[in-house]
Scaffold this motif. Structure first.
Motif, PDB file in Angstrom:
ATOM      1  N   ALA A  55      -3.195  -3.608 -12.888  1.00  0.00           N
ATOM      2  CA  ALA A  55      -1.783  -3.634 -12.498  1.00  0.00           C
ATOM      3  C   ALA A  55      -1.633  -3.528 -10.980  1.00  0.00           C
ATOM      4  O   ALA A  55      -0.825  -4.240 -10.374  1.00  0.00           O
ATOM      5  CB  ALA A  55      -1.023  -2.505 -13.189  1.00  0.00           C
ATOM      6  N   VAL A  56      -2.407  -2.655 -10.356  1.00  0.00           N
ATOM      7  CA  VAL A  56      -2.347  -2.504  -8.896  1.00  0.00           C
ATOM      8  C   VAL A  56      -2.819  -3.790  -8.220  1.00  0.00           C
ATOM      9  O   VAL A  56      -2.196  -4.270  -7.263  1.00  0.00           O
ATOM     10  CB  VAL A  56      -3.185  -1.289  -8.447  1.00  0.00           C
ATOM     11  CG1 VAL A  56      -3.367  -1.266  -6.944  1.00  0.00           C
ATOM     12  CG2 VAL A  56      -2.534   0.002  -8.922  1.00  0.00           C
ATOM     13  N   THR A  57      -3.897  -4.366  -8.718  1.00  0.00           N
ATOM     14  CA  THR A  57      -4.400  -5.624  -8.157  1.00  0.00           C
ATOM     15  C   THR A  57      -3.360  -6.732  -8.286  1.00  0.00           C
ATOM     16  O   THR A  57      -3.132  -7.492  -7.341  1.00  0.00           O
ATOM     17  CB  THR A  57      -5.700  -6.042  -8.865  1.00  0.00           C
ATOM     18  OG1 THR A  57      -6.651  -4.997  -8.728  1.00  0.00           O
ATOM     19  CG2 THR A  57      -6.256  -7.329  -8.291  1.00  0.00           C
ATOM     20  N   PHE A  58      -2.720  -6.820  -9.439  1.00  0.00           N
ATOM     21  CA  PHE A  58      -1.687  -7.825  -9.665  1.00  0.00           C
ATOM     22  C   PHE A  58      -0.538  -7.640  -8.687  1.00  0.00           C
ATOM     23  O   PHE A  58      -0.039  -8.604  -8.090  1.00  0.00           O
ATOM     24  CB  PHE A  58      -1.186  -7.730 -11.107  1.00  0.00           C
ATOM     25  CG  PHE A  58      -0.176  -8.765 -11.473  1.00  0.00           C
ATOM     26  CD1 PHE A  58      -0.551 -10.066 -11.739  1.00  0.00           C
ATOM     27  CD2 PHE A  58       1.168  -8.438 -11.554  1.00  0.00           C
ATOM     28  CE1 PHE A  58       0.378 -11.032 -12.073  1.00  0.00           C
ATOM     29  CE2 PHE A  58       2.112  -9.389 -11.883  1.00  0.00           C
ATOM     30  CZ  PHE A  58       1.705 -10.692 -12.150  1.00  0.00           C
ATOM     31  N   VAL A  63       2.359  -9.357  -3.689  1.00  0.00           N
ATOM     32  CA  VAL A  63       2.919  -9.115  -2.353  1.00  0.00           C
ATOM     33  C   VAL A  63       2.251 -10.025  -1.338  1.00  0.00           C
ATOM     34  O   VAL A  63       2.918 -10.624  -0.481  1.00  0.00           O
ATOM     35  CB  VAL A  63       2.763  -7.630  -1.961  1.00  0.00           C
ATOM     36  CG1 VAL A  63       3.077  -7.408  -0.496  1.00  0.00           C
ATOM     37  CG2 VAL A  63       3.657  -6.758  -2.836  1.00  0.00           C
ATOM     38  N   LEU A  64       0.930 -10.146  -1.406  1.00  0.00           N
ATOM     39  CA  LEU A  64       0.221 -11.017  -0.467  1.00  0.00           C
ATOM     40  C   LEU A  64       0.646 -12.474  -0.609  1.00  0.00           C
ATOM     41  O   LEU A  64       0.765 -13.190   0.388  1.00  0.00           O
ATOM     42  CB  LEU A  64      -1.291 -10.881  -0.658  1.00  0.00           C
ATOM     43  CG  LEU A  64      -1.899  -9.567  -0.191  1.00  0.00           C
ATOM     44  CD1 LEU A  64      -3.385  -9.520  -0.528  1.00  0.00           C
ATOM     45  CD2 LEU A  64      -1.692  -9.363   1.291  1.00  0.00           C
ATOM     46  N   CYS A  65       0.883 -12.933  -1.827  1.00  0.00           N
ATOM     47  CA  CYS A  65       1.357 -14.307  -2.030  1.00  0.00           C
ATOM     48  C   CYS A  65       2.741 -14.485  -1.428  1.00  0.00           C
ATOM     49  O   CYS A  65       3.036 -15.516  -0.807  1.00  0.00           O
ATOM     50  CB  CYS A  65       1.380 -14.653  -3.519  1.00  0.00           C
ATOM     51  SG  CYS A  65      -0.247 -14.966  -4.198  1.00  0.00           S
ATOM     52  N   GLY A  66       3.602 -13.498  -1.597  1.00  0.00           N
ATOM     53  CA  GLY A  66       4.944 -13.575  -1.015  1.00  0.00           C
ATOM     54  C   GLY A  66       4.905 -13.605   0.493  1.00  0.00           C
ATOM     55  O   GLY A  66       5.592 -14.400   1.142  1.00  0.00           O
ATOM     56  N   VAL A  67       4.071 -12.746   1.091  1.00  0.00           N
ATOM     57  CA  VAL A  67       3.944 -12.707   2.547  1.00  0.00           C
ATOM     58  C   VAL A  67       3.338 -14.012   3.049  1.00  0.00           C
ATOM     59  O   VAL A  67       3.800 -14.584   4.040  1.00  0.00           O
ATOM     60  CB  VAL A  67       3.090 -11.497   2.984  1.00  0.00           C
ATOM     61  CG1 VAL A  67       2.724 -11.575   4.453  1.00  0.00           C
ATOM     62  CG2 VAL A  67       3.822 -10.207   2.684  1.00  0.00           C
TER      63      VAL A  67
END
Length: 94
Positions: A55-58, A63-67
């Motif tokens: 869940a944390v990895t997801f 967030v990284l994809c959004g950024v």
């Protein structure tokens, strides 16, 4: 609509479907190997820890994809970074 030899046009490639199925099977096998035997006393604790890590990895990857997508959108919006073809098209249409 005309289809190709693998199915209808626009349908998923059989290679993509196969790789997703293989990835899912490998994920389940890895999870089972890390969690340990289901009859073991620590299986529940290991399974909970693995689910929490997933869940944390997801969330972090989301967030990284959004950024990353915001960065790419800003980068491609800059006129200095556009291709010469796009700039020339804008001048002709202006």
């Amino acid at each position: 609509m005309i289809g190709d030899r693998f199915g209808a046009v626009g349908g998923p490639s059989p290679h993509i479907v196969t790789s997703r199925q293989t990835g899912g099977a490998l994920g389940v096998a890895l999870f089972a190997a890390l969690a340990g035997p289901a009859t073991g006393t620590s299986f529940t604790a290991h399974a909970c820890a693995l689910f929490l890590a997933a869940a944390v990895t997801f969330a972090v990857l989301g967030v990284l994809c959004g950024v990353g997508s915001r960065y790419l959108a800003e980068r491609t919006a800059s006129p200095d970074l556009q291709s010469p073809t796009m700039v020339r098209t804008k001048r002709i249409n202006s």
